[in-house]
Design an enzyme around this catalytic site. Structure first.
Site, PDB file in Angstrom:
ATOM      1  N   LYS A 119      -2.218  -1.482  -3.774  1.00 51.91           N
ATOM      2  CA  LYS A 119      -3.027  -0.267  -3.696  1.00 51.91           C
ATOM      3  C   LYS A 119      -2.115   0.958  -3.771  1.00 51.91           C
ATOM      4  CE  LYS A 119      -6.479   1.939  -0.679  1.00 51.91           C
ATOM      5  NZ  LYS A 119      -7.134   1.921   0.639  1.00 51.91           N
ATOM      6  N   LYS A 176       1.382   9.878   5.984  1.00 48.72           N
ATOM      7  CA  LYS A 176       1.507   8.464   6.335  1.00 48.72           C
ATOM      8  C   LYS A 176       2.754   7.830   5.727  1.00 48.72           C
ATOM      9  CE  LYS A 176      -3.473   7.956   6.973  1.00 48.72           C
ATOM     10  NZ  LYS A 176      -4.664   7.074   6.838  1.00 48.72           N
ATOM     11  N   LYS A 197       0.866  -1.182   0.000  1.00 46.48           N
ATOM     12  CA  LYS A 197       0.000   0.000   0.000  1.00 46.48           C
ATOM     13  C   LYS A 197       0.898   1.227   0.000  1.00 46.48           C
ATOM     14  CE  LYS A 197      -3.695   2.285   2.603  1.00 46.48           C
ATOM     15  NZ  LYS A 197      -4.550   2.220   3.814  1.00 46.48           N
TER      16      LYS A 197
END
Length: 336
Positions: free
Chosen positions: A260, A229, A206
């Site tokens: 993702k 993040k 991700k």
């Protein structure tokens, strides 16, 4: 004067256009096939009854109360979509620094899981395991006084969250947090708690992407997020690291892995599928959906054609399935 061919054989001997000349032949020779069974439909849950809340940055997508989520799942099942993915918009008053609402057996997510399994038992329910829908700071885990997301402490909470969702009836646990080691902890806990058949689809690669904005609107975390993040989601510059992440999650017990975002990372999908030969899924995320809808609204594209072409790209790259906000639309097209 008529043209006279002096060659001993017709030119060209092989015409690749020959098999493209008619619709039936194109269908017969298609190397990649897309069906509703390849789709997972992400759904956003909100509190209340009979509630639908359109999401401005995701035109055509809404948050639904639990009763209307059940209706959506029935519609999906009727079109042959095998699984839905749930994401809650936790009320602001229940969001805390430690995301404790994630462990409440009567939280919005657990009530939606139970309602779906009671009303539409034939459809799979995939649940997101991460703390960002529950924290007041918008991060996927617990943070220290410097704002750094703590790995091991977060993994312990995620494990409890996964057990909470499994007890409510979740079929697939999907940790999306990107903490190291959490798949192994969750797998062990599920086995010990009697949930041996609950699958884990890990968000193995991700990326810290610019495409997540509309999703954060949908779950109510965009305005809460402090910082970014990048200390736990992957650097978009890295591909070899994705293979290491996938290898770790598989060794820890993941049944399938997810990449993702989707289209910007087709190369990662191909590499993961080639290297591991395991079920690989992609998430065609909110920003990708929003770009298609913006192109349609501008008169620059045909929605039906773009939706099917992008979904085919995922299958061609090696995906077993795709999470897409266009899943229901695509299923209707394929059903027709």
């Amino acid at each position: 004067m008529p043209h006279i061919c002096t060659m001993s054989a017709p030119y060209p001997a092989l015409r690749l256009r020959r098999t493209r000349a008619t619709p039936w032949s194109r269908k017969l020779h298609a190397e990649t096939v897309l069906t509703p069974a390849d789709l997972i439909w992400p759904l956003f849950i909100t509190e209340g009854a009979g509630v639908e809340e359109p999401i401005a940055s995701l035109p055509g997508v809404s948050r639904w109360s639990v009763d209307l989520i059940v209706a959506r799942a029935k519609e999906a099942a009727g079109l042959g979509i095998p699984c839905v993915a749930l994401f809650p918009n936790t009320p602001a008053g229940l969001r805390t620094e430690d995301g404790h609402e994630a462990l409440n057996p009567d939280n919005l997510m657990c009530r939606a899981i139970a309602a779906l399994k009671a009303a539409v038992p034939q459809i799979g329910v995939l649940t997101d395991v991460a703390l960002d829908p529950y924290t007041s700071h918008g991060h996927d885990g617990l943070v220290d006084d410097k704002g750094y997301v703590l790995n091991d402490e977060t993994a312990d909470v995620l494990t409890a969250q996964a057990l909470n969702q499994a007890a409510a009836g979740a079929d697939i646990i999907a940790p999306s947090d990107m903490m190291d080691g959490r798949v192994g902890l969750i797998r062990d806990a599920l086995e010990m708690d009697g949930h041996a058949n609950v699958q884990i689809m890990s968000y193995a690669a991700k990326y810290a992407s610019a495409f997540y904005g509309p999703f954060r609107d949908a779950v109510g975390s965009r305005g809460l997020l402090k910082g970014d993040k990048k200390t736990y989601q992957m650097d978009p510059a890295n591909a070899e690291e994705a293979l290491r992440e996938v290898a770790l999650d598989l060794a820890e017990g993941a049944d399938s892995v997810m990449i993702k975002p989707g289209l910007p990372y087709l190369d990662i999908i191909v590499r993961v599928k080639s290297a591991f030969e395991v079920p690989v899924f992609a998430y065609q995320i909110s920003g990708e959906y929003a770009m298609i809808e913006a192109a349609v609204a501008a008169g620059a594209a045909d929605r039906d054609a773009m939706v099917l072409e992008t979904l085919l790209a995922f299958k061609r790259a090696g995906c077993s399935g795709v999470l897409s906000y266009h899943a229901l639309h695509a299923a209707k097209l394929l059903d027709g």
